[in-house]
Design an enzyme around this catalytic site. Structure first.
Site, PDB file in Angstrom:
ATOM      1  N   LEU D 228       0.814  -1.220   0.000  1.00 51.89           N
ATOM      2  CA  LEU D 228       0.000   0.000   0.000  1.00 51.89           C
ATOM      3  C   LEU D 228       0.853   1.279   0.000  1.00 51.89           C
ATOM      4  CD1 LEU D 228      -2.915   1.109   0.206  1.00 51.89           C
ATOM      5  CD2 LEU D 228      -2.611   1.155   2.691  1.00 51.89           C
ATOM      6  N   ASP D 229       0.572   2.178  -0.947  1.00 51.81           N
ATOM      7  CA  ASP D 229       1.205   3.501  -1.025  1.00 51.81           C
ATOM      8  C   ASP D 229       2.724   3.437  -1.147  1.00 51.81           C
ATOM      9  OD1 ASP D 229      -1.301   4.606  -0.808  1.00 51.81           O
ATOM     10  OD2 ASP D 229      -1.189   4.871   1.354  1.00 51.81           O
TER      11      ASP D 229
END
Lengths: 285, 285, 285, 285
Positions: D228-229
């Site tokens: 994530l990210d």
């Protein structure tokens, strides 16, 4: 230290330019580090900067011109080559505001600016202690309306023996005469102007900006031409101001801008990143 | 929704101004939310914006002027009061470039701009589908050299019944006549100019910027006065450009600037954050 | 020189706060120069900075607390008052990178930072010539894992006689122990961290930034707390980078950021423009 | 419309790379418009983008690979070629916040983004009127914890017939599963994250930024990976905030950032200006 060569080229665009230049470098066993080529379609102009490692380069750089000129002639190139090992000789002109001078001396000493500074010329004696600290000779030549021509002659005499490559006007508050400017090839003098040019040409740009009520103040570094504040722009930047800023605050914010903008421009000049065409610059950053 | 009052004051600076204003608000049981006061020492000027909650305020705002005027008279104040609940009526003028119009309509609809937009006036029919989408009446009034005076009369007629508080020139490519401008109190017309004023006044500022070789392009939102591009600046911003940008790129970067700069200026106008003095603005942001 | 007083207040929001404070100043014949008040609605907090001219002020500032405390008590204020004429005594800690030290010394000497710098402490002797040039005593105290506690004791001894108001860590590459930090009231130590906090906490932030491939690098000035790089942020800024930047270029761009960010933070601290609440700052700029 | 080819190359640095590539283009009578070559000395990596006019190019682009592969093999190049005339097919995923979607649709329609948008997928029906206005089919697929896997299967089915080149998550508030992400070649999904990554990874970054008291808020556009990210950053930017900004103001400033950052990233992707290496991008802007 880097041991590289930089070639800057501009000419009418045509096919085969990249191939010819890169082929030339490759044949002499050069390893290209950076190449940036740009076609200005509106003017049909080819603009290029290429930098290569000289480690295995088989061509003696003193003979570069002789070997490269035929390639240049084939395409009608304007070109120049420079060595990253060469440290240009820079004279700094300054008046009473010393922030740009102090900033440049620090950057030169710390290795950020790969140049020599053989002398400082000022119309005031205020910066003496900085000259002493850095061990750079300072020549104080007062300038008045009456003695301007004489003063400039004296300045030119002082510059001559040093083989000066570039004059930096680091908040030098006198306008150079056309006679002085014509002594140097075009684009051998850099100025820092404390506004966003072409707004606020001439004197007291902070006051002009204050009176007009702009929301950003700027600084512009440019080559000096015979028309005041009109030469090719190298770099500019701005900073936001508000009604909370006093005149003193504006000046302080301006100083920080001027230091950064002038030192960037100078760095690009030293690193041969500036290509001039018409009254404009291309920065290969 | 906020239910507040905003008071804007300017006057010669003197002791007791803050105390008098805050005392007035407190006596009527107002709770101050923001207060920003500034003394312009060079002009001996007091400038203030104060915003207070009307929840417990005991004074009927319709009678505010009657009660406050004695305080104002004591200090020679120029002042105005506004209610955050009032949604100003804004007419948008536009030509063919629709990016600012589209941006403003979206911001208004999404709640970012607390205003009404009763009509759009254009000299071209191109923006019809946007007017339809947002349900805002569009009036197309072609303007030529010959019919300009007549066209402006027609525009004024269209505006009249709506009680328009502000005209926004969202890339409206016609210069308004002095006759038109004088129909409205000063500072009731906002323009977006696609350059960093006062550089590049007048037409084709992008081309002017390109020709001068600037390294930043700008946009400026300002109130319209009878002198072209000379009114009080509300907001400006810039963006960096390079030789890699084509004319098309400059225009695209400019569009993004224009949208942001104009919408900020409009937002501050709507929120009564702009105080005018001389030919300048103070933004209480 | 300005002869003003600055009052900083925070407390639960309630009606009458502005009126009470401005009334207090006015009764003693003070002329308010700037007042900035803000209500943090989410926390129901009143935050204020007010500065007034002491020229005609009838209250002896040595007795200010005695007179103002009743007002403060009525509203439950946290407050402090300061005089613009007071020049805080600042100790600078530095290691080998001298750019921030050199920048601060220049700004102090040129009048931009209204403070005294009675001493510099370093774990290396490299900055001796700068200390000599500016005539500021330098104390060199090498720090190793083994002698850290002893070294910090020696540092504290050196600071004590000077009544130091603030310690500035100008790229001091040692982490201060909690024991050291607890010797000073909260928020008496300012650090410059060479990244955009809270990204890249801890050592080698430039390398971390390079590895993550960010497009902007930053610098952050913050008060030092016992948790590393976690104290209240005073100021931060960023600069754009590209693949064309070498590690050396990143460091150079970082240096320019660090100088500007640290000097702004320090200036705001000296001018009493910083109000702390929770782990955050309000800057009344 | 431009009729050009773009070649992107990365490989271990070695002599003759530029010469070989430009020679190849020249032999087929191609006119180079832009060439940008960079050597990453720390990784000994050669990175290049070259764009040439196809007007007189004698090689059939369908046979480019067959002819160029021998050159590529000689140097161990990773490479891809693209045509500026090809308009990539882009699917937009969106949730309730519609500002990025609306911005992208406008830019595509006005010609700023040279792509096709065959469909929009949303977990809410809110953006229906925008889909209708622009005539782009909208597919509403609600996503819950329970049906997530099923919903993603349905999404993939919808995408399949369109030959989608790129998915843009325009403030799509669901985290895509690794199963979904693995359906596409690496770097075929672009996200806009409303913070300056790697600060404030995960949910509610504005709240995290507010709590940490940062002075700038940011937005980051990056390729989506299974972490994530954490994917390669394409573009980021920041804007200054102050205590005067309410949470609502932060969100509004964030929206303007997100629109500009995402549209820039998308534009560079479409124009084949992004070269990926490791977990990083080079932008040939």
């Amino acid at each position: 230290m880097k041991n590289t060569a930089i070639l800057l080229v501009s000419c009418p665009d045509q096919k085969g330019l990249n191939a010819a230049i890169h082929d030339f470098i490759y044949r002499a066993n050069g390893n290209t580090l950076h190449a940036d080529e740009h076609q200005d379609a509106e003017r049909n102009l080819f603009l290029m900067r290429v930098e290569w490692d000289l480690a295995d380069f088989t061509l003696d750089m003193r003979e570069f011109a002789a070997h490269f000129q035929p390639v240049a002639d084939r395409f009608g190139m304007q070109w120049r080559v420079a060595l990253s090992s060469y440290r240009p000789k820079i004279a700094i002109f300054v008046s009473r505001y010393d922030h740009c001078l102090v900033d440049l001396l620090y950057r030169q000493r710390s290795g950020e600016l790969a140049c020599e500074i053989p002398l400082i010329i000022s119309n005031h004696a205020d910066v003496q202690r900085w000259a002493d600290f850095y061990g750079v000779p300072l020549h104080v030549i007062p300038v008045t309306k009456e003695n301007k021509s004489l003063a400039e002659s004296r300045q030119l005499e002082l510059l001559r023996p040093h083989g000066i490559d570039l004059i930096v006007l680091a908040r030098y508050m006198q306008v150079l005469s056309s006679d002085f400017i014509r002594q140097y090839p075009p684009h051998h003098i850099i100025n820092i102007h404390h506004s966003f040019l072409p707004a606020f040409v001439g004197g007291k740009p902070h006051q002009q900006a204050f009176d007009r009520g702009v929301k950003l103040i700027g600084a512009t570094s440019h080559y000096v031409t015979e028309v005041l504040d009109d030469g090719p722009i190298i770099e500019q930047d701005v900073v936001r101001i508000s009604h909370r800023d006093t005149t003193e605050d504006l000046i302080q914010k301006g100083r920080d801008l001027e230091k950064v903008v002038l030192s960037r421009a100078l760095c690009w000049h030293i690193e041969n990143r500036i290509l001039l065409y018409g009254n404009k610059t291309v920065i290969f950053d």
